[in-house]
Design a protein around this motif. Structure first.
Motif, PDB file in Angstrom:
ATOM      1  N   ASN A   1     100.347  51.674 118.830  1.00 16.12           N
ATOM      2  CA  ASN A   1      99.261  50.901 118.245  1.00 16.12           C
ATOM      3  C   ASN A   1      99.724  50.356 116.901  1.00 16.12           C
ATOM      4  N   SER A   2      99.810  49.055 116.764  1.00 15.60           N
ATOM      5  CA  SER A   2     100.343  48.466 115.526  1.00 15.60           C
ATOM      6  C   SER A   2      99.446  48.713 114.327  1.00 15.60           C
ATOM      7  N   ASP A   3      98.145  48.951 114.531  1.00 18.44           N
ATOM      8  CA  ASP A   3      97.252  49.178 113.396  1.00 18.44           C
ATOM      9  C   ASP A   3      97.644  50.399 112.579  1.00 18.44           C
ATOM     10  N   SER A   4      98.286  51.363 113.217  1.00 15.39           N
ATOM     11  CA  SER A   4      98.649  52.596 112.517  1.00 15.39           C
ATOM     12  C   SER A   4      99.886  52.451 111.649  1.00 15.39           C
ATOM     13  N   TYR A   5     100.589  51.339 111.756  1.00 16.52           N
ATOM     14  CA  TYR A   5     101.870  51.198 111.074  1.00 16.52           C
ATOM     15  C   TYR A   5     101.885  50.004 110.139  1.00 16.52           C
TER      16      TYR A   5
ATOM     17  N   LYS B   1      80.633  68.318 103.338  1.00 18.03           N
ATOM     18  CA  LYS B   1      80.638  68.269 104.799  1.00 18.03           C
ATOM     19  C   LYS B   1      80.370  66.855 105.302  1.00 18.03           C
ATOM     20  N   THR B   2      79.414  66.172 104.695  1.00 15.73           N
ATOM     21  CA  THR B   2      79.119  64.786 105.082  1.00 15.73           C
ATOM     22  C   THR B   2      80.310  63.891 104.782  1.00 15.73           C
ATOM     23  N   ARG B   3      80.952  64.150 103.660  1.00 17.99           N
ATOM     24  CA  ARG B   3      82.156  63.379 103.312  1.00 17.99           C
ATOM     25  C   ARG B   3      83.223  63.571 104.389  1.00 17.99           C
ATOM     26  N   ARG B   4      83.419  64.816 104.835  1.00 17.93           N
ATOM     27  CA  ARG B   4      84.411  65.080 105.868  1.00 17.93           C
ATOM     28  C   ARG B   4      84.080  64.326 107.152  1.00 17.93           C
ATOM     29  N   ILE B   5      82.836  64.332 107.546  1.00 13.80           N
ATOM     30  CA  ILE B   5      82.411  63.612 108.755  1.00 13.80           C
ATOM     31  C   ILE B   5      82.745  62.130 108.626  1.00 13.80           C
ATOM     32  N   GLN B   6      82.482  61.565 107.449  1.00 16.12           N
ATOM     33  CA  GLN B   6      82.771  60.148 107.225  1.00 16.12           C
ATOM     34  C   GLN B   6      84.281  59.882 107.192  1.00 16.12           C
ATOM     35  N   LEU B   7      85.044  60.799 106.624  1.00 16.09           N
ATOM     36  CA  LEU B   7      86.501  60.632 106.587  1.00 16.09           C
ATOM     37  C   LEU B   7      87.095  60.729 107.990  1.00 16.09           C
ATOM     38  N   ILE B   8      86.563  61.620 108.800  1.00 11.55           N
ATOM     39  CA  ILE B   8      87.029  61.732 110.178  1.00 11.55           C
ATOM     40  C   ILE B   8      86.714  60.449 110.937  1.00 11.55           C
ATOM     41  N   GLU B   9      85.544  59.904 110.714  1.00 14.25           N
ATOM     42  CA  GLU B   9      85.184  58.623 111.338  1.00 14.25           C
ATOM     43  C   GLU B   9      86.159  57.531 110.901  1.00 14.25           C
ATOM     44  N   ALA B  10      86.543  57.539 109.639  1.00 15.43           N
ATOM     45  CA  ALA B  10      87.515  56.555 109.136  1.00 15.43           C
ATOM     46  C   ALA B  10      88.871  56.764 109.810  1.00 15.43           C
ATOM     47  N   LEU B  11      89.315  58.004 109.914  1.00 14.84           N
ATOM     48  CA  LEU B  11      90.610  58.295 110.533  1.00 14.84           C
ATOM     49  C   LEU B  11      90.631  57.852 111.988  1.00 14.84           C
ATOM     50  N   ARG B  12      89.517  57.992 112.668  1.00 17.94           N
ATOM     51  CA  ARG B  12      89.447  57.615 114.081  1.00 17.94           C
ATOM     52  C   ARG B  12      89.513  56.099 114.301  1.00 17.94           C
ATOM     53  N   CYS B  13      89.452  55.334 113.235  1.00 12.26           N
ATOM     54  CA  CYS B  13      89.634  53.884 113.382  1.00 12.26           C
ATOM     55  C   CYS B  13      91.035  53.578 113.904  1.00 12.26           C
TER      56      CYS B  13
ATOM     57  N   SER C   1     100.923  56.568 109.253  1.00 11.64           N
ATOM     58  CA  SER C   1     101.055  55.729 108.061  1.00 11.64           C
ATOM     59  C   SER C   1     100.733  56.593 106.841  1.00 11.64           C
ATOM     60  N   ARG C   2     101.148  56.148 105.692  1.00 11.03           N
ATOM     61  CA  ARG C   2     100.825  56.876 104.461  1.00 11.03           C
ATOM     62  C   ARG C   2      99.319  56.995 104.290  1.00 11.03           C
ATOM     63  N   TYR C   3      98.628  55.982 104.697  1.00  6.84           N
ATOM     64  CA  TYR C   3      97.180  55.971 104.547  1.00  6.84           C
ATOM     65  C   TYR C   3      96.538  57.013 105.447  1.00  6.84           C
ATOM     66  N   GLU C   4      97.048  57.162 106.659  1.00  7.71           N
ATOM     67  CA  GLU C   4      96.518  58.184 107.567  1.00  7.71           C
ATOM     68  C   GLU C   4      96.804  59.585 107.027  1.00  7.71           C
ATOM     69  N   VAL C   5      97.984  59.794 106.459  1.00  8.59           N
ATOM     70  CA  VAL C   5      98.304  61.081 105.855  1.00  8.59           C
ATOM     71  C   VAL C   5      97.360  61.354 104.694  1.00  8.59           C
ATOM     72  N   ARG C   6      97.081  60.338 103.931  1.00  7.67           N
ATOM     73  CA  ARG C   6      96.149  60.469 102.809  1.00  7.67           C
ATOM     74  C   ARG C   6      94.774  60.891 103.305  1.00  7.67           C
ATOM     75  N   LEU C   7      94.329  60.290 104.395  1.00  8.86           N
ATOM     76  CA  LEU C   7      93.033  60.669 104.969  1.00  8.86           C
ATOM     77  C   LEU C   7      93.047  62.118 105.462  1.00  8.86           C
ATOM     78  N   LEU C   8      94.121  62.518 106.127  1.00  6.86           N
ATOM     79  CA  LEU C   8      94.230  63.904 106.595  1.00  6.86           C
ATOM     80  C   LEU C   8      94.174  64.873 105.412  1.00  6.86           C
ATOM     81  N   CYS C   9      94.825  64.535 104.317  1.00  3.97           N
ATOM     82  CA  CYS C   9      94.784  65.380 103.121  1.00  3.97           C
ATOM     83  C   CYS C   9      93.380  65.435 102.538  1.00  3.97           C
TER      84      CYS C   9
END
Length: 178
Positions: free
Chosen positions: A59-63, A132-144, A160-168
């Motif tokens: 998926n090119s969006d991830s890179y 907890k709500t923040r985590r739910i929203q961050l997970i939704e963002a990561l799933r993009c 991507s660096r951005y995905e790693v940032r979201l995981l952190c």
């Protein structure tokens, strides 16, 4: 899990699939351009990145960059927004983000991810949502860009660096809740 420049992702994956440069770049670019990309001397265009990733089955969006935009001014505005966040100027960042969203293609998954992450961060820092709500929203963002992400399980792959940032950031929400 690893963080690699796009040049490394392309080269390593191509080599891992035992595809020659000539075979790989056929119909996308010339061999010389691919060689420059793979050694990091040239960034591939967005269309070439999409074609390379498609050929590699990824998926090119991830890179890609954190925000997709063709306008340099929009990219510079993105930097201003990130600086406001870094300097904890959340009210200003919220106003700036509202204006910035209008300039982005929000059909683009990377742009959606960027906006969702910043909304979660700003709302949390301004006390509107809990961890907890923040985590739910961050997970939704990561799933993009990683649609099969399951909470608490980091999938295998190159991020991507951005995905790693979201995981952190997701991990931090667990730490905040102890």
């Amino acid at each position: 899990m690893g963080i690699y420049p796009i040049s490394e992702v392309i080269r390593r994956t191509r080599e891992g699939k035992h595809i020659t440069r000539g075979q790989f770049c056929e119909g996308i670019c010339d061999d010389r351009t691919l060689r420059r990309i793979e050694v990091g001397k040239q960034m591939p265009s967005r269309s070439n990145t999409a074609a390379f990733m498609k050929r590699l089955g990824k998926n090119s969006d991830s890179y890609s960059l954190f925000v997709h935009c063709s306008d340099v001014e929009v990219y510079l505005e993105w930097e201003v927004l990130e600086n406001l966040i870094t300097n904890t100027e959340y009210e200003k960042a919220e106003l700036y983000l509202a204006e910035f969203e209008e300039k982005l293609d929000l059909e683009d998954k990377v742009n959606q991810q960027f906006v969702k992450r910043l909304h979660a961060l700003i709302d949390y820092r301004l006390g509107r949502i809990d961890s907890k709500t923040r985590r739910i929203q961050l997970i939704e963002a990561l799933r993009c860009t990683i649609p099969n992400y399951q909470e608490g399980i980091i999938p295998k792959g190159i991020f991507s660096r951005y995905e790693v940032r979201l995981l952190c950031n997701i991990a931090i929400t667990y730490a905040e809740e102890e």
